[in-house]
Structure formats: C-alpha cells, structure tokens
Design a protein around this motif. Structure first.
Motif, PDB file in Angstrom:
ATOM      1  N   LEU A   8      34.892  43.771  36.562  1.00  0.00           N
ATOM      2  CA  LEU A   8      34.593  43.781  37.989  1.00  0.00           C
ATOM      3  C   LEU A   8      33.216  44.401  38.209  1.00  0.00           C
ATOM      4  N   GLY A   9      32.550  43.977  39.267  1.00  0.00           N
ATOM      5  CA  GLY A   9      31.271  44.580  39.609  1.00  0.00           C
ATOM      6  C   GLY A   9      30.075  43.724  39.300  1.00  0.00           C
ATOM      7  N   LEU A  10      30.294  42.503  38.767  1.00  0.00           N
ATOM      8  CA  LEU A  10      29.188  41.589  38.520  1.00  0.00           C
ATOM      9  C   LEU A  10      29.019  40.666  39.721  1.00  0.00           C
ATOM     10  N   GLY A  11      27.816  40.574  40.239  1.00  0.00           N
ATOM     11  CA  GLY A  11      27.560  39.652  41.342  1.00  0.00           C
ATOM     12  C   GLY A  11      28.271  40.054  42.619  1.00  0.00           C
ATOM     13  N   THR A  12      28.720  39.044  43.363  1.00  0.00           N
ATOM     14  CA  THR A  12      29.313  39.279  44.679  1.00  0.00           C
ATOM     15  C   THR A  12      30.809  38.956  44.690  1.00  0.00           C
ATOM     16  N   SER A  13      31.452  39.071  43.563  1.00  0.00           N
ATOM     17  CA  SER A  13      32.867  38.754  43.476  1.00  0.00           C
ATOM     18  C   SER A  13      33.688  39.635  44.416  1.00  0.00           C
ATOM     19  N   THR A  14      34.694  39.040  45.051  1.00  0.00           N
ATOM     20  CA  THR A  14      35.595  39.784  45.936  1.00  0.00           C
ATOM     21  C   THR A  14      36.929  40.095  45.255  1.00  0.00           C
ATOM     22  N   LEU A  15      37.022  39.885  43.955  1.00  0.00           N
ATOM     23  CA  LEU A  15      38.258  40.177  43.236  1.00  0.00           C
ATOM     24  C   LEU A  15      38.566  41.675  43.305  1.00  0.00           C
ATOM     25  N   GLN A  72      45.691  42.216  38.559  1.00  0.00           N
ATOM     26  CA  GLN A  72      46.947  42.622  37.925  1.00  0.00           C
ATOM     27  C   GLN A  72      48.033  41.590  38.183  1.00  0.00           C
ATOM     28  N   SER A  73      48.113  41.109  39.412  1.00  0.00           N
ATOM     29  CA  SER A  73      49.138  40.112  39.743  1.00  0.00           C
ATOM     30  C   SER A  73      48.882  38.783  39.038  1.00  0.00           C
ATOM     31  N   ALA A  74      47.631  38.523  38.655  1.00  0.00           N
ATOM     32  CA  ALA A  74      47.290  37.281  37.954  1.00  0.00           C
ATOM     33  C   ALA A  74      47.631  37.350  36.469  1.00  0.00           C
ATOM     34  N   GLY A  75      47.973  38.539  35.986  1.00  0.00           N
ATOM     35  CA  GLY A  75      48.364  38.670  34.592  1.00  0.00           C
ATOM     36  C   GLY A  75      47.291  39.218  33.670  1.00  0.00           C
ATOM     37  N   VAL A  76      46.182  39.705  34.249  1.00  0.00           N
ATOM     38  CA  VAL A  76      45.126  40.316  33.440  1.00  0.00           C
ATOM     39  C   VAL A  76      45.657  41.610  32.823  1.00  0.00           C
ATOM     40  N   THR A  77      45.282  41.882  31.584  1.00  0.00           N
ATOM     41  CA  THR A  77      45.733  43.093  30.896  1.00  0.00           C
ATOM     42  C   THR A  77      44.817  44.283  31.148  1.00  0.00           C
ATOM     43  N   ARG A  78      43.514  44.054  31.100  1.00  0.00           N
ATOM     44  CA  ARG A  78      42.558  45.165  31.143  1.00  0.00           C
ATOM     45  C   ARG A  78      41.400  44.831  32.069  1.00  0.00           C
ATOM     46  N   ILE A  79      41.021  45.796  32.901  1.00  0.00           N
ATOM     47  CA  ILE A  79      39.872  45.636  33.784  1.00  0.00           C
ATOM     48  C   ILE A  79      38.826  46.670  33.406  1.00  0.00           C
ATOM     49  N   SER A  80      37.599  46.202  33.184  1.00  0.00           N
ATOM     50  CA  SER A  80      36.471  47.101  32.969  1.00  0.00           C
ATOM     51  C   SER A  80      35.475  46.904  34.105  1.00  0.00           C
ATOM     52  N   LEU A  81      34.477  47.794  34.174  1.00  0.00           N
ATOM     53  CA  LEU A  81      33.508  47.720  35.264  1.00  0.00           C
ATOM     54  C   LEU A  81      32.077  47.528  34.781  1.00  0.00           C
ATOM     55  N   GLY A  82      31.884  47.370  33.467  1.00  0.00           N
ATOM     56  CA  GLY A  82      30.544  47.140  32.951  1.00  0.00           C
ATOM     57  C   GLY A  82      29.585  48.233  33.401  1.00  0.00           C
ATOM     58  N   GLY A  83      28.385  47.836  33.779  1.00  0.00           N
ATOM     59  CA  GLY A  83      27.379  48.799  34.223  1.00  0.00           C
ATOM     60  C   GLY A  83      27.373  49.033  35.721  1.00  0.00           C
ATOM     61  N   SER A  84      28.435  48.591  36.426  1.00  0.00           N
ATOM     62  CA  SER A  84      28.387  48.622  37.888  1.00  0.00           C
ATOM     63  C   SER A  84      28.330  50.041  38.453  1.00  0.00           C
ATOM     64  N   ILE A  85      29.080  50.990  37.867  1.00  0.00           N
ATOM     65  CA  ILE A  85      29.024  52.360  38.381  1.00  0.00           C
ATOM     66  C   ILE A  85      27.660  52.970  38.085  1.00  0.00           C
ATOM     67  N   ALA A  86      27.125  52.725  36.903  1.00  0.00           N
ATOM     68  CA  ALA A  86      25.793  53.236  36.562  1.00  0.00           C
ATOM     69  C   ALA A  86      24.732  52.653  37.490  1.00  0.00           C
ATOM     70  N   ARG A  87      24.813  51.350  37.761  1.00  0.00           N
ATOM     71  CA  ARG A  87      23.837  50.733  38.665  1.00  0.00           C
ATOM     72  C   ARG A  87      23.985  51.277  40.079  1.00  0.00           C
ATOM     73  N   ALA A  88      25.231  51.523  40.497  1.00  0.00           N
ATOM     74  CA  ALA A  88      25.453  52.093  41.825  1.00  0.00           C
ATOM     75  C   ALA A  88      24.876  53.509  41.911  1.00  0.00           C
ATOM     76  N   ALA A  89      25.021  54.274  40.814  1.00  0.00           N
ATOM     77  CA  ALA A  89      24.467  55.624  40.793  1.00  0.00           C
ATOM     78  C   ALA A  89      22.947  55.586  40.918  1.00  0.00           C
ATOM     79  N   LEU A  90      22.301  54.651  40.203  1.00  0.00           N
ATOM     80  CA  LEU A  90      20.857  54.510  40.326  1.00  0.00           C
ATOM     81  C   LEU A  90      20.472  53.993  41.713  1.00  0.00           C
ATOM     82  N   GLY A  91      21.357  53.186  42.299  1.00  0.00           N
ATOM     83  CA  GLY A  91      21.122  52.748  43.672  1.00  0.00           C
ATOM     84  C   GLY A  91      21.097  53.926  44.634  1.00  0.00           C
ATOM     85  N   LEU A  92      21.971  54.910  44.387  1.00  0.00           N
ATOM     86  CA  LEU A  92      21.979  56.111  45.217  1.00  0.00           C
ATOM     87  C   LEU A  92      20.692  56.906  45.032  1.00  0.00           C
TER      88      LEU A  92
END
Length: 267
Positions: free
Chosen positions: A200-207, A213-233
């Motif tokens: 999650l966190g790539l592009g403009t996805s609204t997922l 979880q309801s779709a059956g995904v096992t694992r969710i990661s966030l890539g660099g999105s939190i780091a990029r958000a921190a630099l955005g701050l």
C-alpha cells in the motif's frame, strides 16, 4: 509467533528506514516490520531504482549496515528489502541471502528487475533456487516480480506465471507490486500458489487494509510510503517556516520525554 507462522494468517508489516523508525513501528503493535530500500536510500541522500546514469546508488555494504541497525533495534521480526540480490548471478543472490541471515533478518524479498528491465525468466528461477538454498528452513523468502509495476507489455497472466514458477523454485511468499485494483488482486489471490504480499502507498490507490484482508491477501507492506511521507513533512515544515513563519507542523510531533522513554526501554 515466528515470522513464518505469521504467513498462515493475515498481518500488516510497515517499513522502517532506521533504528528510530523501527522502534516506533514495533512499539505501535505490529507483529513484524520490514526495511525499505527507498527509505534507506533517501535517508542517505541517494536515490532508489531507475536512477539516472551516474547517480549515486546505495551499495550492499551500506544497505546492510543500516539493516543491522534496524534488526538490532526491533523487538519483532524484520523482513528485508534485498532488491535484486545485488547482482545478476545466482551466486550473488545467495551471498546476499547469507548476509541477510547474518544481519538478523527473518526473511527477505528478491526482485526479478535489475533497475532497467526484468531478468530472463529462466535466470530469475535460478536466482530463487540459489536464494532458497542459502536461506535455510527458517528464513522466509519472498519472490517479487516487477512486470506490473514497470507497466511493460507483460500481462497479469505472465506475472502470475513468473510468480508461480518462483514458488515452485522455493519462494515462500509472492509479491506482484503495481497491481492496485481489487479485481486483479482477487485474481492474484486465486491463481497464485503461495501467500500474497500487497504493498500500500504506491500512487493514488484507494485500497485499504480491511479490503485487502477480505480479498484474501496474506501480508500487507507499505514500501517507502512512510519514509516519503516523513520527508514530505520535512518539506512542509520548511515551507511553512519560510512563508508564514509559523510552526503548526510541530503539533503532530511525539514529545521528547515520550521518545526518551521509548528508546530507553529498547536500550
């Protein structure tokens, strides 16, 4: 619960880029965290992926120095962003996996992308075979295929075929970044032979986490999105100070005493 056992259910695994972010994320209650090659690169003042010619990249040595800081700071298992294994040859991938284990990682991702194009599928399979042999029984090996992220002519079926071949070669978890619509994710869940990681966190996805979880995904990661958000701050704070002279950005900071106590508990 071990990192491998987590893959029998569902969990969210946010990505840290240094020891401090690792402590904060683990303290929040996540059962595992991951590293982010992008976040680490940005924190070192370097770029990540598709770099212009001559641009500085993070070496394997520098990346693992930061990875060791993260694993030492984290109270929960850590999955490593190991990029393409730092070399095309299967032997280079195997060495990267050995270094990952020595660094204290519980698992790691190996990509089939060299920064310019996808590796040949047969070579990609050989790379996963070598990674599996080096990983041992406890290390959770994730095979990542980047055709959808690159928006090449590669069809979703081709990415599924690649991922399933990687699973046959020994990958425990499968990762197809760039798929951001729910119907395609449901197709991945249905047709992939192993557990699926979605970022999650790539592009403009609204997922959202509940939807995946309801779709059956096992694992969710966030890539660099939190780091990029921190630099955005950081950028937002700089612009606010320069333009209005206010410090409204500081309202969301964690108090120093709280951070001191948090890091003291870790020490």
């Amino acid at each position: 619960m071990t990192f491998r056992e987590l893959h029998d259910g569902f969990f969210v695994m946010p990505n840290a880029w240094d020891a401090g972010s690792a402590v904060v994320l683990a303290d929040a209650g996540f059962p595992a965290i991951a590293t982010t090659s992008a976040g680490i690169a940005f924190s070192l003042g370097k770029g990540d992926h598709t770099l212009p010619d001559g641009a500085p990249a993070v070496s394997r040595e520098d990346m693992f120095a930061r990875v060791q800081e993260i694993t030492a700071a984290s109270a929960v298992p850590v999955n490593g962003d190991l990029e393409d294994g730092y070399g095309a040859d299967p032997s280079a991938v195997a060495e990267t996996i050995r270094l990952a284990r020595e660094a204290g990682l519980a698992g790691g991702n190996i990509e089939d992308y060299d920064g310019r194009e996808l590796y040949d599928v047969e070579l990609s399979v050989d790379r996963i075979v070598a990674a599996r042999e080096a990983a041992g029984p406890d290390f959770v090996l994730t095979a990542r295929t980047d055709g959808q992220l690159l928006r090449t002519p590669t069809s979703l079926h081709d990415s599924i075929d690649r991922a399933n071949r990687f699973h046959e070669a020994g990958a425990d978890c499968l990762y197809v970044p760039g798929v951001n619509d729910l119907d395609s994710i449901r197709t991945l869940v249905k047709e992939l032979a192993g557990p699926l990681n979605v970022v999650l966190g790539l592009g403009t996805s609204t997922l959202t986490v509940p939807t995946l979880q309801s779709a059956g995904v096992t694992r969710i990661s966030l890539g660099g999105s939190i780091a990029r958000a921190a630099l955005g701050l950081v950028r937002q704070a700089a612009q606010e100070i320069l333009t209005t002279g206010t410090i409204d950005f500081a309202a969301g900071q964690i108090p120093q005493a709280e951070l001191n106590q948090l890091f003291a508990r870790k020490a």
